[in-house]
Design an enzyme around this catalytic site. Structure first.
Site, short mmCIF file in Angstrom:
data_model
loop_
_atom_site.label_atom_id
_atom_site.label_comp_id
_atom_site.label_asym_id
_atom_site.label_seq_id
_atom_site.Cartn_x
_atom_site.Cartn_y
_atom_site.Cartn_z
N GLU A 30 -4.29 -7.59 10.87
CA GLU A 30 -4.03 -7.18 9.49
C GLU A 30 -3.86 -8.42 8.60
OE1 GLU A 30 -0.98 -4.15 8.90
OE2 GLU A 30 -1.84 -3.69 6.94
N HIS A 78 0.74 -0.39 15.38
CA HIS A 78 0.15 -0.37 14.05
C HIS A 78 -1.38 -0.36 14.10
CE1 HIS A 78 0.17 -1.46 9.53
NE2 HIS A 78 0.05 -0.18 9.77
N ASP A 86 4.58 -6.67 14.49
CA ASP A 86 5.10 -5.68 13.53
C ASP A 86 6.44 -5.07 13.99
OD1 ASP A 86 3.34 -5.75 11.41
OD2 ASP A 86 2.01 -4.22 12.19
N HIS A 113 0.80 -1.23 0.00
CA HIS A 113 0.00 0.00 0.00
C HIS A 113 0.84 1.28 0.00
CE1 HIS A 113 -0.02 -1.05 4.31
NE2 HIS A 113 -0.85 -2.02 4.08
N HIS A 124 7.58 -9.85 9.97
CA HIS A 124 8.14 -9.70 8.62
C HIS A 124 9.66 -9.76 8.69
CE1 HIS A 124 4.47 -8.32 6.58
NE2 HIS A 124 4.25 -7.49 7.58
N ASP A 126 -2.27 -9.53 6.13
CA ASP A 126 -1.04 -10.23 5.75
C ASP A 126 -0.62 -11.22 6.83
OD1 ASP A 126 -0.65 -7.82 7.14
OD2 ASP A 126 1.42 -7.63 6.51
FE1 FEO Z 1 0.53 -4.30 10.51
FE2 FEO Z 1 2.31 -6.74 8.36
O1 FEO Z 1 1.14 -5.77 9.48
#
Ligand code: FEO
Length: 387
Positions: free
Chosen positions: A80, A144, A163, A24, A222, A82
């Site tokens: 979220e 987040h 996150d 995004h 991530h 993902d």
């Molecule tokens: Fe806030 Fe990859 O998520």
């Protein structure tokens, strides 16, 4: 597709999104991973899932270790998509599994139509025993989204940090000692600057909570897992969350006929002469998410645009809108730009600065083309104002 052992009985079973380039609006030039983790204990526990289009990759990795239908718990640290996108796929295979999440997590997951599942709702300080190990939860709302939480396994000194501490970085390497550290740090900084920055206050609270834990491994949602450089990333997070800046001025501009560009380079010279790191960044050639990576440590933010149709150039407007949303605090700002007949760019840029809470140090405007004398005067004025 194999699972990757993190510790005895604990595996990374996520997915690698090698070719993702736009998250995004964030330029993910190194792709990303969605990290899910499997704990084999009396209760088989999955920490988070992956983006739904990569569910098969995660299921193959889980199946490398255990039949996915045997999963007892799914810890959802973050709604979220993902990270939650493949929950329905796991629930389809393990319909008796329980989703462990926080109150906002439950609301969020149900609002994403994850209905008809068993939920166990936890609060900060709550522990769930899964056999030889315990899961301890700390709610970290707004690191987040309102539903974020982190999960600590004291027996393993392992923090599933969600996150925080993450990076958009696709790699076959899973650990911080298997990949160039400068790139991991750069991507962690970019991730902070573009995703976590507006939530720096909640991050400070999270850091305080994490300081009380004995942590050997940080496993984020991530990117690369931290095991060798835990202290280093922790101390960077402390700096980023408390807006510690460096002797750095960043000069960002777009230009039509090079007048605003001339001003940009004249401003840069002043900062450079005073010993500042002072990159000049054209919005024609740089992505705003990369500019944010630079801004996070910059004391001065200088933005230039000529006037176009009683406004600023759309590239500059887009950048300032993005910057305002990310809201770095404790910054000094300078606006500059050329105009032909209606000098409208400076009021527009300063309006963005005011809305961002920046301290405006000065503004400079010039009709059509700056003369050498104008640029010299501008430099002298700036020279006086910059320490
Ligand atoms: Fe806030 Fe990859 O998520």
């Amino acid at each position: 597709m194999k699972a990757k052992k993190i510790k005895e009985g604990i595996y990374w079973v996520g997915a690698i999104d090698w070719n993702l380039r736009n998250f995004h609006g964030y330029l993910t030039q190194r792709g990303t991973t969605y990290n899910a983790y499997l704990i084999i204990d009396e209760k088989i526990t999955l920490i988070d899932t992956v983006k739904s289009n990569l569910k098969d990759e995660m299921l193959k990795r889980i199946s490398d270790i255990i039949d996915p239908s045997k999963i007892d718990y799914i810890v959802s640290n973050h709604v979220e998509m993902d990270h939650s996108g493949a929950i329905p796929d796991i629930m389809g295979l393990a319909p008796d599994a329980t989703i462990i999440t926080c109150p906002n997590g439950e609301k969020g997951l149900k609002a994403h139509h994850f209905l008809g599942y068993k939920y166990k709702v936890v609060e900060t300080g709550e522990k769930i025993n899964i056999g030889k190990r315990n899961l301890e939860f700390v709610l970290t709302p707004m690191v987040h989204w309102p539903d974020n939480m982190i999960c600590y396994v004291p027996e393993e000194k392992l923090l599933f940090s969600n996150d925080s501490f993450g990076q958009h970085l696709a790699s076959s390497a899973r650990f911080d000692d298997e990949y160039p550290l400068d790139i991991i740090m750069l991507e962690a900084r970019k991730y902070y600057a573009n995703i976590v920055l507006p939530y720096s206050k909640p991050v400070q609270k999270e850091i305080e909570a994490a300081k009380t834990l004995d942590i050997e491994i940080i496993a984020p949602s991530h990117g690369i897992i931290w095991r060798k450089y835990v202290k280093e990333i922790f101390s960077e997070y402390i700096k980023w969350a408390s807006s510690v800046t460096e002797k750095k001025a960043i000069i960002i501009y777009d230009t039509m006929w090079h007048s605003t560009e001339k001003m940009a380079f004249a401003i840069q010279e002043v900062f450079e002469d005073k010993g500042y790191i002072a990159p000049v960044i054209s919005l024609q050639h740089n992505h705003m998410s990369d500019i944010m990576t630079e801004i996070i440590t910059a004391e001065y933010i200088c933005v230039g645009s000529p006037t176009l149709n009683k406004n600023i150039l759309p590239t500059v407007a887009a950048f300032l809108t993005y910057l305002q949303g990310l809201a770095p605090s404790n910054r000094k700002a300078i606006a500059f730009g050329s105009y032909g007949w209606g000098d409208k760019s400076i009021p527009k840029i300063t309006e963005y600065f005011e809305n961002s809470g920046f301290e405006i140090i000065d503004t400079f405007k010039v009709k059509f083309i700056p003369t050498e004398e104008y640029l010299k005067n501008m430099q002298e004025t700036l020279n006086e104002k910059i320490k």
